[in-house]
Write an enzyme that holds these catalytic residues in place. Sequence first.
Site, PDB file in Angstrom:
ATOM      1  N   HIS A  36      -5.916  -1.210   5.279  1.00  0.00           N
ATOM      2  CA  HIS A  36      -6.118  -0.607   3.947  1.00  0.00           C
ATOM      3  C   HIS A  36      -5.855   0.897   4.083  1.00  0.00           C
ATOM      4  CE1 HIS A  36      -7.501  -0.171  -0.057  1.00  0.00           C
ATOM      5  NE2 HIS A  36      -8.797  -0.376   0.080  1.00  0.00           N
ATOM      6  N   HIS A  78       2.692  -5.361   0.885  1.00  0.00           N
ATOM      7  CA  HIS A  78       1.575  -5.186  -0.033  1.00  0.00           C
ATOM      8  C   HIS A  78       1.220  -6.531  -0.634  1.00  0.00           C
ATOM      9  CE1 HIS A  78      -0.927  -3.498  -3.186  1.00  0.00           C
ATOM     10  NE2 HIS A  78      -0.976  -2.420  -2.433  1.00  0.00           N
ATOM     11  N   ASP A 132       1.331   4.238   1.921  1.00  0.00           N
ATOM     12  CA  ASP A 132       0.925   4.852   3.184  1.00  0.00           C
ATOM     13  C   ASP A 132       2.087   5.182   4.102  1.00  0.00           C
ATOM     14  OD1 ASP A 132      -1.829   4.924   2.771  1.00  0.00           O
ATOM     15  OD2 ASP A 132      -1.969   2.779   3.121  1.00  0.00           O
TER      16      ASP A 132
HETATM   17  N1  CMC Z   1       4.848  -6.034   9.152  1.00  0.00           N
HETATM   18  C1  CMC Z   1       5.319  -7.231   9.547  1.00  0.00           C
HETATM   19  N2  CMC Z   1       5.104  -8.385   8.911  1.00  0.00           N
HETATM   20  C2  CMC Z   1       4.338  -8.332   7.818  1.00  0.00           C
HETATM   21  C3  CMC Z   1       3.803  -7.116   7.336  1.00  0.00           C
HETATM   22  C4  CMC Z   1       4.083  -5.950   8.044  1.00  0.00           C
HETATM   23  N3  CMC Z   1       3.617  -4.762   7.636  1.00  0.00           N
HETATM   24  N4  CMC Z   1       3.078  -7.357   6.221  1.00  0.00           N
HETATM   25  C5  CMC Z   1       3.145  -8.684   6.013  1.00  0.00           C
HETATM   26  N5  CMC Z   1       3.919  -9.256   6.974  1.00  0.00           N
HETATM   27  C6  CMC Z   1       4.290 -10.671   7.073  1.00  0.00           C
HETATM   28  C7  CMC Z   1       3.135 -11.522   7.548  1.00  0.00           C
HETATM   29  O1  CMC Z   1       3.126 -11.640   8.956  1.00  0.00           O
HETATM   30  C8  CMC Z   1       3.418 -12.822   6.842  1.00  0.00           C
HETATM   31  O2  CMC Z   1       4.469 -13.462   7.524  1.00  0.00           O
HETATM   32  P1  CMC Z   1       4.481 -15.069   7.679  1.00  0.00           P
HETATM   33  O3  CMC Z   1       4.646 -15.578   6.268  1.00  0.00           O
HETATM   34  O4  CMC Z   1       5.623 -15.357   8.578  1.00  0.00           O
HETATM   35  O5  CMC Z   1       3.153 -15.433   8.274  1.00  0.00           O
HETATM   36  C9  CMC Z   1       3.993 -12.378   5.494  1.00  0.00           C
HETATM   37  O6  CMC Z   1       4.597 -11.108   5.754  1.00  0.00           O
HETATM   38  C10 CMC Z   1       2.957 -12.260   4.389  1.00  0.00           C
HETATM   39  O7  CMC Z   1       1.946 -11.358   4.858  1.00  0.00           O
HETATM   40  P2  CMC Z   1       0.410 -11.457   4.543  1.00  0.00           P
HETATM   41  O8  CMC Z   1      -0.353 -10.918   5.688  1.00  0.00           O
HETATM   42  O9  CMC Z   1       0.102 -12.859   4.079  1.00  0.00           O
HETATM   43  O10 CMC Z   1       0.310 -10.505   3.325  1.00  0.00           O
HETATM   44  P3  CMC Z   1      -1.026  -9.977   2.709  1.00  0.00           P
HETATM   45  O11 CMC Z   1      -0.789  -9.859   1.262  1.00  0.00           O
HETATM   46  O12 CMC Z   1      -2.189 -10.785   3.166  1.00  0.00           O
HETATM   47  O13 CMC Z   1      -1.186  -8.541   3.389  1.00  0.00           O
HETATM   48  C11 CMC Z   1      -1.013  -6.237   3.797  1.00  0.00           C
HETATM   49  C12 CMC Z   1      -0.890  -7.357   2.757  1.00  0.00           C
HETATM   50  C13 CMC Z   1      -0.836  -4.884   3.113  1.00  0.00           C
HETATM   51  C14 CMC Z   1      -2.391  -6.287   4.445  1.00  0.00           C
HETATM   52  C15 CMC Z   1       0.103  -6.454   4.860  1.00  0.00           C
HETATM   53  O14 CMC Z   1       1.381  -6.370   4.277  1.00  0.00           O
HETATM   54  C16 CMC Z   1      -0.021  -5.470   6.015  1.00  0.00           C
HETATM   55  O15 CMC Z   1      -0.759  -5.735   6.973  1.00  0.00           O
HETATM   56  N6  CMC Z   1       0.726  -4.315   5.964  1.00  0.00           N
HETATM   57  C17 CMC Z   1       0.593  -3.302   6.989  1.00  0.00           C
HETATM   58  C18 CMC Z   1      -0.641  -2.463   6.727  1.00  0.00           C
HETATM   59  C19 CMC Z   1      -0.459  -1.534   5.552  1.00  0.00           C
HETATM   60  O16 CMC Z   1       0.550  -0.848   5.443  1.00  0.00           O
HETATM   61  N7  CMC Z   1      -1.468  -1.468   4.682  1.00  0.00           N
HETATM   62  C20 CMC Z   1      -1.492  -0.554   3.528  1.00  0.00           C
HETATM   63  C21 CMC Z   1      -1.437  -1.298   2.235  1.00  0.00           C
HETATM   64  S1  CMC Z   1      -1.052  -0.215   0.849  1.00  0.00           S
HETATM   65  C22 CMC Z   1      -2.392   0.856   0.700  1.00  0.00           C
HETATM   66  C23 CMC Z   1      -3.649   0.174   0.363  1.00  0.00           C
HETATM   67  O17 CMC Z   1      -3.780  -0.338  -0.735  1.00  0.00           O
HETATM   68  O18 CMC Z   1      -4.540   0.179   1.214  1.00  0.00           O
END
Ligand code: CMC
Length: 445
Positions: free
Chosen positions: A283, A322, A379
């Site tokens: 986050h 996201h 971010d």
């Molecule tokens: N790098 C590599 N792969 C990713 C990433 C990433 N940053 N984000 C998602 N994926 C992949 C994930 O492994 C999954 O792949 P698969 O379908 O093969 O298992 C797919 O994309 C869907 O991901 P998810 O984890 O189900 O997506 P989510 O909606 O649960 O997570 C998130 C959203 C923001 C937590 C995630 O994208 C992430 O961890 N990003 C990196 C951390 C980040 O930049 N966070 C800041 C978010 S914006 C500011 C805020 O609001 O806090």
Amino acid sequence: MSTETQAPATSQGADERRDSITVTDNRTGRSYEMPITDGTVRGLDFRQVKVSDDDFGLMLYDPGYANVAACRSSITYLDGDRGILQYRGYPIQDLAQSSTYLEVAYLLIHGELPTQAQLDEWTHQITIHTFVHENVKSFMQGFRHDAHPMGMLLGSVGALSTFYPDANEIDDPENRSIQTIRLIAKMPTLAAFAFRHSRGQPYVYPDNDLSYAGNFLAMMYKMTELKYQPDPRLERALDVLFILHADHEQNCSTSSVRGIGSSRVDPYSAIAGGIGALYGPLHGGANEAVLRMLHRIGRRENIPDFLKGVEEGKERLMGFGHRVYKNFDPRATIIKSAAEDVFAVTGKRNPMLDIALELERIALEDEYFIKRKLYPNVDFYSGLIYEALGLPVEMFPVMFAIGRTSGWVANWLEQVQDREQRIARPRQIYTGQLDRRYVPVEQRG
Ligand code: CMC
């Protein structure tokens, strides 16, 4: 109110259209008609779906609440597919272009943009509440010299509830109003104190002649000069960052604030919980993680190897992806251009920007990221600006928290006045054992 029906769903003509859904339980053959309101079905309507009278009824299983609306809100509108973000109906681009953080905070809290007189009074109130009790300063001094400033902010905001014990009178509108002002006013002071503590420098008291962002810069960087004069361009860049971070509907920290607030605790305790949620690397801690990642990559030549590791699932590309935006994050677009403006002022282009740009370019052409609709989020570039402002990475989530305070408070205010809200209390699917016989310790193998 939903009803059980005998007939299975049939195709209906346009004139027979009903705002409902019919669900057939294949275990029993029974069908249930449930009303659809605002594109949602009530979770509790599924409880009537049972195989027998003593059956608890069907529950919804949704780890991470990916498809659950837990409240009605008129604060922030977000359309992730089209990259739209609006506060109280105003596009984020217009607010970032023409507004100030305090005006936006007023908008989020009160629902309307202020008149000049209202803005003057609001700004005056926030400004005169920036000081904290001297004891806050002393207990902040008790943190270890290397304490993470986000941990210090979390602890000190929670502790404010002990300075304002009447803050638990949350049904009193006047009381809510004063706590709202205090939270927005004191957050930069606590954040700057945490920063100065990590540097071993004396804390700087607020300067009420300066703007919200200007005063924050003064409390962070003032040394021996009698009067700190913030660079207006940096002051504006910071103000824009606060605007972009001000609210983002039901994200992890805001839903934590609402979850804690649902117990009807005081707002300081609820918002301390929000800071805890924001601290995490998925986050608000992501901007800190982005900078650490960029420094670790170090050179453009290392990008392909790094991305290979991401695709193999060894790590994540921080600052990408996201839960809601699946096209682009409008905040990232604004921040990217603000980064260039800040570098123009500071005179030094952050070499990490080139790595970030190249990383973005390659990732956006990469099948792995395209398939999963992963784009830069807020971010990805914000950390580069913070670094240009001379902030250590530990301060990045703290900066996010300052901006987000107005959104947390707006959501808390909306929640405590929403008669439909109840204490947050999800269900679980129990996977453990049952009815085990207790064995005294001396008889255990
Ligand atoms: N790098 C590599 N792969 C990713 C990433 C990433 N940053 N984000 C998602 N994926 C992949 C994930 O492994 C999954 O792949 P698969 O379908 O093969 O298992 C797919 O994309 C869907 O991901 P998810 O984890 O189900 O997506 P989510 O909606 O649960 O997570 C998130 C959203 C923001 C937590 C995630 O994208 C992430 O961890 N990003 C990196 C951390 C980040 O930049 N966070 C800041 C978010 S914006 C500011 C805020 O609001 O806090």
